[in-house]
Design an enzyme around this catalytic site. Sequence first.
Site, PDB file in Angstrom:
ATOM      1  N   ASP A 153      -9.309   0.717  -2.443  1.00 53.70           N
ATOM      2  CA  ASP A 153      -8.904   0.779  -1.031  1.00 53.70           C
ATOM      3  C   ASP A 153      -8.406   2.158  -0.617  1.00 53.70           C
ATOM      4  OD1 ASP A 153      -9.500  -1.931  -0.887  1.00 53.70           O
ATOM      5  OD2 ASP A 153      -7.483  -2.483  -1.529  1.00 53.70           O
TER       6      ASP A 153
ATOM      7  N   ASP B 190      -1.227  10.199   7.779  1.00 48.51           N
ATOM      8  CA  ASP B 190      -0.422   9.821   8.952  1.00 48.51           C
ATOM      9  C   ASP B 190       0.599   8.721   8.643  1.00 48.51           C
ATOM     10  OD1 ASP B 190      -3.106   8.534   8.716  1.00 48.51           O
ATOM     11  OD2 ASP B 190      -2.216   7.112  10.132  1.00 48.51           O
TER      12      ASP B 190
ATOM     13  N   GLY C 124      -6.192   9.212  10.336  1.00 50.68           N
ATOM     14  CA  GLY C 124      -6.381   7.996  11.116  1.00 50.68           C
ATOM     15  C   GLY C 124      -7.686   7.350  10.709  1.00 50.68           C
TER      16      GLY C 124
ATOM     17  N   PRO D 111      -1.135  -9.074   0.803  1.00 45.93           N
ATOM     18  CA  PRO D 111      -0.377  -7.844   1.019  1.00 45.93           C
ATOM     19  C   PRO D 111      -0.605  -6.902  -0.162  1.00 45.93           C
ATOM     20  CG  PRO D 111       1.079  -9.769   0.879  1.00 45.93           C
ATOM     21  CD  PRO D 111      -0.321 -10.263   0.677  1.00 45.93           C
ATOM     22  N   ARG D 112      -0.880  -5.644   0.121  1.00 43.43           N
ATOM     23  CA  ARG D 112      -1.058  -4.689  -0.983  1.00 43.43           C
ATOM     24  C   ARG D 112       0.314  -4.217  -1.446  1.00 43.43           C
ATOM     25  NH1 ARG D 112      -5.621  -1.483   2.395  1.00 43.43           N
ATOM     26  NH2 ARG D 112      -7.402  -2.803   1.919  1.00 43.43           N
TER      27      ARG D 112
ATOM     28  N   LYS E 158     -14.684   5.030   4.875  1.00 43.81           N
ATOM     29  CA  LYS E 158     -14.590   6.030   5.949  1.00 43.81           C
ATOM     30  C   LYS E 158     -15.285   7.333   5.534  1.00 43.81           C
ATOM     31  CE  LYS E 158     -11.692   9.211   8.376  1.00 43.81           C
ATOM     32  NZ  LYS E 158     -10.595   9.537   9.248  1.00 43.81           N
TER      33      LYS E 158
ATOM     34  N   GLN F 186     -14.128  -0.175  -5.663  1.00 43.86           N
ATOM     35  CA  GLN F 186     -12.857  -0.238  -6.399  1.00 43.86           C
ATOM     36  C   GLN F 186     -12.336   1.188  -6.652  1.00 43.86           C
ATOM     37  OE1 GLN F 186     -15.576  -2.519  -7.889  1.00 43.86           O
ATOM     38  NE2 GLN F 186     -14.818  -3.634  -6.136  1.00 43.86           N
TER      39      GLN F 186
ATOM     40  N   THR G 127      -8.588  -6.029   2.522  1.00 47.75           N
ATOM     41  CA  THR G 127      -9.739  -6.168   3.413  1.00 47.75           C
ATOM     42  C   THR G 127     -10.498  -7.455   3.108  1.00 47.75           C
ATOM     43  OG1 THR G 127      -9.902  -3.771   3.373  1.00 47.75           O
ATOM     44  CG2 THR G 127     -11.804  -4.925   4.210  1.00 47.75           C
TER      45      THR G 127
ATOM     46  N   GLY H 232     -14.191  -4.194  -0.207  1.00 46.86           N
ATOM     47  CA  GLY H 232     -14.109  -4.325   1.248  1.00 46.86           C
ATOM     48  C   GLY H 232     -13.947  -2.925   1.795  1.00 46.86           C
ATOM     49  N   HIS H 233     -15.008  -2.369   2.326  1.00 44.50           N
ATOM     50  CA  HIS H 233     -14.986  -0.979   2.802  1.00 44.50           C
ATOM     51  C   HIS H 233     -14.999  -0.980   4.328  1.00 44.50           C
ATOM     52  CE1 HIS H 233     -16.792   0.576  -1.250  1.00 44.50           C
ATOM     53  NE2 HIS H 233     -15.685  -0.105  -1.389  1.00 44.50           N
TER      54      HIS H 233
ATOM     55  N   LYS I 293     -12.651   4.741   0.949  1.00 45.46           N
ATOM     56  CA  LYS I 293     -13.959   5.276   0.560  1.00 45.46           C
ATOM     57  C   LYS I 293     -14.987   5.065   1.667  1.00 45.46           C
ATOM     58  CE  LYS I 293     -13.677   2.508  -2.957  1.00 45.46           C
ATOM     59  NZ  LYS I 293     -12.269   2.066  -2.873  1.00 45.46           N
TER      60      LYS I 293
HETATM   61  P1  GDP Z   1     -12.042   1.270   0.842  1.00 44.98           P
HETATM   62  O1  GDP Z   1     -12.137  -0.045   0.156  1.00 44.98           O
HETATM   63  O2  GDP Z   1     -11.740   2.367  -0.115  1.00 44.98           O
HETATM   64  O3  GDP Z   1     -13.225   1.592   1.705  1.00 44.98           O
HETATM   65  O4  GDP Z   1     -10.755   1.157   1.810  1.00 44.98           O
HETATM   66  P2  GDP Z   1     -10.365  -0.097   2.755  1.00 44.98           P
HETATM   67  O5  GDP Z   1     -11.312  -0.149   3.880  1.00 44.98           O
HETATM   68  O6  GDP Z   1     -10.193  -1.324   1.945  1.00 44.98           O
HETATM   69  O7  GDP Z   1      -8.899   0.322   3.206  1.00 44.98           O
HETATM   70  C1  GDP Z   1      -8.654   1.495   3.904  1.00 44.98           C
HETATM   71  C2  GDP Z   1      -7.997   1.147   5.243  1.00 44.98           C
HETATM   72  O8  GDP Z   1      -7.400   2.308   5.782  1.00 44.98           O
HETATM   73  C3  GDP Z   1      -8.964   0.661   6.297  1.00 44.98           C
HETATM   74  O9  GDP Z   1      -8.333  -0.290   7.094  1.00 44.98           O
HETATM   75  C4  GDP Z   1      -9.271   1.924   7.095  1.00 44.98           C
HETATM   76  O10 GDP Z   1      -9.679   1.661   8.446  1.00 44.98           O
HETATM   77  C5  GDP Z   1      -7.927   2.599   7.071  1.00 44.98           C
HETATM   78  N1  GDP Z   1      -7.936   4.073   7.145  1.00 44.98           N
HETATM   79  C6  GDP Z   1      -8.855   4.943   6.649  1.00 44.98           C
HETATM   80  N2  GDP Z   1      -8.431   6.209   6.778  1.00 44.98           N
HETATM   81  C7  GDP Z   1      -7.232   6.140   7.395  1.00 44.98           C
HETATM   82  C8  GDP Z   1      -6.272   7.120   7.790  1.00 44.98           C
HETATM   83  O11 GDP Z   1      -6.419   8.313   7.575  1.00 44.98           O
HETATM   84  N3  GDP Z   1      -5.124   6.666   8.385  1.00 44.98           N
HETATM   85  C9  GDP Z   1      -4.897   5.344   8.616  1.00 44.98           C
HETATM   86  N4  GDP Z   1      -3.769   5.004   9.202  1.00 44.98           N
HETATM   87  N5  GDP Z   1      -5.774   4.388   8.241  1.00 44.98           N
HETATM   88  C10 GDP Z   1      -6.916   4.787   7.635  1.00 44.98           C
HETATM   89  P1  IMO Z   2     -12.559  -1.652  -2.824  1.00 49.00           P
HETATM   90  O1  IMO Z   2     -13.992  -1.268  -3.135  1.00 49.00           O
HETATM   91  C1  IMO Z   2      -8.727  -3.074  -4.382  1.00 49.00           C
HETATM   92  C2  IMO Z   2      -8.864  -5.811  -7.820  1.00 49.00           C
HETATM   93  C3  IMO Z   2      -8.407  -7.234  -7.588  1.00 49.00           C
HETATM   94  C4  IMO Z   2      -7.865  -7.575  -8.963  1.00 49.00           C
HETATM   95  C5  IMO Z   2      -8.840  -6.845  -9.893  1.00 49.00           C
HETATM   96  C6  IMO Z   2      -9.931  -7.740 -10.444  1.00 49.00           C
HETATM   97  O2  IMO Z   2     -12.397  -2.254  -1.484  1.00 49.00           O
HETATM   98  O3  IMO Z   2     -11.641  -0.521  -3.118  1.00 49.00           O
HETATM   99  P2  IMO Z   2     -12.154  -8.769  -9.390  1.00 49.00           P
HETATM  100  O4  IMO Z   2     -12.353  -9.719  -8.250  1.00 49.00           O
HETATM  101  O5  IMO Z   2     -12.861  -7.477  -9.217  1.00 49.00           O
HETATM  102  O6  IMO Z   2     -12.427  -9.389 -10.727  1.00 49.00           O
HETATM  103  O7  IMO Z   2     -10.560  -8.452  -9.390  1.00 49.00           O
HETATM  104  O8  IMO Z   2      -9.409  -5.809  -9.124  1.00 49.00           O
HETATM  105  N1  IMO Z   2      -9.928  -5.338  -6.891  1.00 49.00           N
HETATM  106  C7  IMO Z   2      -9.729  -4.479  -5.881  1.00 49.00           C
HETATM  107  N2  IMO Z   2      -8.586  -3.920  -5.418  1.00 49.00           N
HETATM  108  N3  IMO Z   2      -9.913  -2.736  -3.831  1.00 49.00           N
HETATM  109  C8  IMO Z   2     -11.072  -3.260  -4.296  1.00 49.00           C
HETATM  110  O9  IMO Z   2     -12.274  -2.861  -3.856  1.00 49.00           O
HETATM  111  C9  IMO Z   2     -11.004  -4.215  -5.342  1.00 49.00           C
HETATM  112  N4  IMO Z   2     -11.915  -4.933  -6.018  1.00 49.00           N
HETATM  113  C10 IMO Z   2     -11.249  -5.607  -6.969  1.00 49.00           C
HETATM  114  O10 IMO Z   2      -7.405  -7.304  -6.601  1.00 49.00           O
HETATM  115  O11 IMO Z   2      -6.602  -6.984  -9.155  1.00 49.00           O
HETATM  116 MG    MG Z   3     -11.250  -1.951   0.177  1.00 45.92          MG
END
Ligand code: GDP
Ligand code: IMO
Ligand code: MG
Length: 427
Positions: A13, A336, A418, A307-308, A18, A227, A302, A40-41, A16
């Site tokens: 999370d 930010d 952002g 809650p993270r 973005k 991940q 996502t 969840g991207h 990536k």
């Molecule tokens: P990913 O799994 O690595 O693609 O990340 P996620 O989408 O799960 O979580 C990143 C969250 O941060 C998403 O809700 C994005 O919209 C949000 N986000 C990305 N860049 C920024 C930033 O610079 N500032 C803030 N406040 N939110 C951001």
């Molecule tokens: P993105 O790509 C954050 C975590 C789960 C759990 C562990 C194992 O959005 O960054 P799994 O279902 O893969 O066997 O779960 O890995 N986990 C993630 N945490 N972002 C993810 O993906 C994740 N994918 C799996 O919460 O701790």
């Molecule tokens: Mg994610």
Amino acid sequence: MPATCVIGLQWGDEAKGKIVDLLTEQHDIVVRYQGGSNAGHTVVTGGQTFKLSLIPSGIFRPRVQCVIATGVVVNPASLLDEIDGLAARGIAVGKNLMISDRAHVIFPWHIEEDRLLDRCSDGELIGTTMRGIGPCYRDKVGRSFAVRFGDMFRSDFSDRVNNIVAFKNRMLAGMGDGAGRDLLDAGEIHAQYSGYARRLRDYVADTTAYLLDAVEAKRNILFEGAQGSLLDIDHGTFPFVTSSNSSGVGVASGSGVPARYVTKAIGIVKAYTTRVGGGPFPTEQDNEIGQHIRDVGNEYGTVTRRPRRCGWFDAVAARYTARLGGIDVLAVMLLDVLSQLPELQICVAYELDGRRIEHFPSHVDDLRRVKPIYETMPGWQQDVTGIRRRADLPNKANAYLNRLGGLVGRPVEIVSVGPDRQQTILS
Ligand code: GDP
Ligand code: IMO
Ligand code: MG
């Protein structure tokens, strides 16, 4: 610059999605190569927010070819939901998506096994996303009960499902509370998956051959990690990890493209750290600071909305994963979110058994026992979400970024202030 990879350096999370969306402009092909719908991207563009699990984040630019490569585990129902969800919002998914015929398929038994086996041998919860990811990879490595995407189009698919279901029903009855009754109906599953396969047929291809041709033709490829590196099955905080190589080492095995073709590796970090699920997290702030970060950063999963867990930036961990991934430059995201805090802490080393260590321990029991050694830096109390140039950031924000890059040992090339594509500072 033929091939770039985007790798999360923490526990996932890192935003990536973005960065991949942003960099897609300069690439011809975007590839997901490991993980599955545990990912969840998020991509925010034109005031709209999209959440992607299996489809590469390059899908918003129609000229770009998106590839779900061999190392991904695919739940066809989730994939179809995603394709339909995008279509309903005007994003066409057609020839611009390709799925590997070698990618392994997630079935209902994998989800059931995930539910029954989400614990370590001592009973501690791993806290998976319950998407059947681990059980599907287990069957892949075990070979006997695996089904690959291409297998769904072969004449023995029905026999294969029958044989697997007969075994899985015995196994699940022995493991769970359903003793004496069959949980899975082979005929139903075969009919359901044949339907999925019919709908997905045109997307299926030999993506390994396609990608090898593409690198040799010097087309620009972007590899989208899922991940984060600390969740890597081999190099992460085992057993509190996911079941694939989610660090930089996974690019070659998951896509079939030799690592030497990757010419640039971008490491993505948050300006702090988060983690979802169980396992050690040395810099966790299970207090009002963590809650503040969670509230401001909207740090809820996502995929699962859990809650993270939130904490300070851990430079020991990020230095380890930056080295592991051969990272060239850093993208520091969500800067930010830290804006209102009076002081910030960065973990620069650990103390273990009274000794200062600077390496990342290989065993979770040691990682559980480390005490972070922090360096305190002043915060900046200024809204940075409208800033587009490094020079315009408050001095204290730049000092924080410079220290962070210095400790990780990589220059900070991208800063995000952002969620929107526009809210990015490129140096
Ligand atoms: P990913 O799994 O690595 O693609 O990340 P996620 O989408 O799960 O979580 C990143 C969250 O941060 C998403 O809700 C994005 O919209 C949000 N986000 C990305 N860049 C920024 C930033 O610079 N500032 C803030 N406040 N939110 C951001
Ligand atoms: P993105 O790509 C954050 C975590 C789960 C759990 C562990 C194992 O959005 O960054 P799994 O279902 O893969 O066997 O779960 O890995 N986990 C993630 N945490 N972002 C993810 O993906 C994740 N994918 C799996 O919460 O701790
Ligand atoms: Mg994610």
